[in-house]
Design a protein around this motif. Sequence first.
Motif, PDB file in Angstrom:
ATOM      1  N   GLY A 168      -9.502  -2.934  -4.145  1.00 29.34           N
ATOM      2  CA  GLY A 168     -10.000  -1.728  -3.303  1.00 29.34           C
ATOM      3  C   GLY A 168     -10.800  -0.764  -4.179  1.00 29.34           C
ATOM      4  O   GLY A 168     -11.326  -1.180  -5.226  1.00 29.34           O
ATOM      5  N   PRO A 169     -11.136   0.509  -3.671  1.00 31.12           N
ATOM      6  CA  PRO A 169     -10.654   1.000  -2.395  1.00 31.12           C
ATOM      7  C   PRO A 169     -11.790   0.263  -1.119  1.00 31.12           C
ATOM      8  O   PRO A 169     -12.805  -0.216  -1.353  1.00 31.12           O
TER       9      PRO A 169
ATOM     10  N   ARG B 282     -11.773   0.560   3.345  1.00 32.79           N
ATOM     11  CA  ARG B 282     -11.514   1.499   4.567  1.00 32.79           C
ATOM     12  C   ARG B 282     -10.692   0.562   5.514  1.00 32.79           C
ATOM     13  O   ARG B 282     -10.131   1.160   6.423  1.00 32.79           O
TER      14      ARG B 282
ATOM     15  N   ILE C 132       0.671  -1.237  -0.029  1.00 30.20           N
ATOM     16  CA  ILE C 132       0.248   0.032   0.094  1.00 30.20           C
ATOM     17  C   ILE C 132       0.903   1.166  -0.008  1.00 30.20           C
ATOM     18  O   ILE C 132       1.797   1.395   0.906  1.00 30.20           O
ATOM     19  N   PRO C 133       0.834   2.165  -0.973  1.00 36.10           N
ATOM     20  CA  PRO C 133      -0.180   2.075  -1.965  1.00 36.10           C
ATOM     21  C   PRO C 133       0.546   1.048  -3.130  1.00 36.10           C
ATOM     22  O   PRO C 133       1.607   0.807  -2.973  1.00 36.10           O
TER      23      PRO C 133
ATOM     24  N   SER D  42      -0.062   8.641   2.764  1.00 35.78           N
ATOM     25  CA  SER D  42      -1.557   8.222   3.387  1.00 35.78           C
ATOM     26  C   SER D  42      -1.441   8.424   4.801  1.00 35.78           C
ATOM     27  O   SER D  42      -0.566   8.202   5.585  1.00 35.78           O
ATOM     28  N   ARG D  43      -2.651   8.188   5.352  1.00 35.20           N
ATOM     29  CA  ARG D  43      -2.934   8.252   6.837  1.00 35.20           C
ATOM     30  C   ARG D  43      -3.761   7.006   7.069  1.00 35.20           C
ATOM     31  O   ARG D  43      -4.938   6.999   6.800  1.00 35.20           O
ATOM     32  N   LEU D  44      -2.932   5.935   7.569  1.00 36.72           N
ATOM     33  CA  LEU D  44      -3.410   4.760   7.934  1.00 36.72           C
ATOM     34  C   LEU D  44      -2.994   4.350   9.435  1.00 36.72           C
ATOM     35  O   LEU D  44      -1.943   4.737   9.844  1.00 36.72           O
TER      36      LEU D  44
ATOM     37  N   HIS E  42     -10.260   5.676   2.381  1.00 36.10           N
ATOM     38  CA  HIS E  42      -9.889   4.614   1.339  1.00 36.10           C
ATOM     39  C   HIS E  42      -8.723   4.417   0.982  1.00 36.10           C
ATOM     40  O   HIS E  42      -8.003   5.137   0.376  1.00 36.10           O
ATOM     41  N   PHE E  43      -8.354   3.047   0.668  1.00 36.92           N
ATOM     42  CA  PHE E  43      -7.202   2.693   0.105  1.00 36.92           C
ATOM     43  C   PHE E  43      -7.231   1.546  -0.725  1.00 36.92           C
ATOM     44  O   PHE E  43      -8.037   0.804  -0.711  1.00 36.92           O
ATOM     45  N   ARG E  44      -6.191   1.638  -1.655  1.00 33.51           N
ATOM     46  CA  ARG E  44      -6.015   0.531  -2.597  1.00 33.51           C
ATOM     47  C   ARG E  44      -4.747  -0.368  -2.102  1.00 33.51           C
ATOM     48  O   ARG E  44      -3.900   0.258  -1.731  1.00 33.51           O
ATOM     49  N   TYR E  45      -4.786  -1.729  -2.570  1.00 34.50           N
ATOM     50  CA  TYR E  45      -3.480  -2.306  -2.245  1.00 34.50           C
ATOM     51  C   TYR E  45      -3.188  -3.505  -3.302  1.00 34.50           C
ATOM     52  O   TYR E  45      -4.171  -3.764  -4.010  1.00 34.50           O
TER      53      TYR E  45
END
Length: 287
Positions: free
Chosen positions: A265-266, A268, A145-146, A194-196, A254-257
């Motif tokens: 994704g996306p 959460r 990720i990403p 990203s904020r994860l 929301h993120f993709r991996y």
Amino acid sequence: MAEVAISPTSEQLLVVIDPVARRTDNESVRIAKDVLSGGAGTKVCLPEGPEEFARALARRGSRRPVVVGDDRALIRAVSLLHRHRELSGCALSVVPVGGVLSLARSLGVPTGTVAAARAVLDGVERRMDLMVDDSDGVVLGALRIPPLSPFPAAEGPEDTTGRPWLRTCQSLVRTLVPAGRPSRFVAAPEPGPSRLRVEVDGETLVDLHQPVEAVSVSPTASGTASVEVRPVSVGAEASPLLAQGRTVTVSGAHFRYRADTVVSGPVRTRTWRVREGAWGLTVPAGA
């Protein structure tokens, strides 16, 4: 990882040749068939699409399945066997044919057609760990990720249209991606902070207040996942945050991996759990 010798004289093979492999490198497919068909107990299937591919595996009986195809075909076979809860009692073999073979190579499978086919007949079964997510998706190698581009630069199609691989991806989606799954071969978003929240075995490794450049997760040889988080650098380069555990949860915006070769994704939130020795792959003896 435990290894068990394969006995070619007592086993029958089901050779499933992926349609994409037949279109992209029919000569290697022919060589693989010649090597694998030496035994009287070998049955060859030529599925034309995902439904026929799935039916061939489901109807294999006591035959050992051999997939002739690229990384996507291998992932598809493992996903199908996992979905039907048949991985534990099945030793899978693969002869890598196609343009994307880095996963098979990293798992110890020769990428040369003759060597890989001979390993099917004379190799050993190696039990390997598997990461399974909370949507029942599987990860054989690593996730990021990403996501990186679905096609590494060394393995992607030539750029003759100004859009290096988009049309190829679109033509393969219906063949390669199981129905109902959110995964697809599409252009990945540009990498950026990203904020994860990343939790490993319930312990927070990084939280939402700390922007990160990348998160990578991969199974180890000890029944755990290795997690690396790279925080955004401000001035001096920030040291990566490292951890190992059996369960990894990522949540936030929301993120993709990218899991192996597939961008998903996306979402959460997503949780991956390591299943030790969950699947078996045939590799050369002594590899």
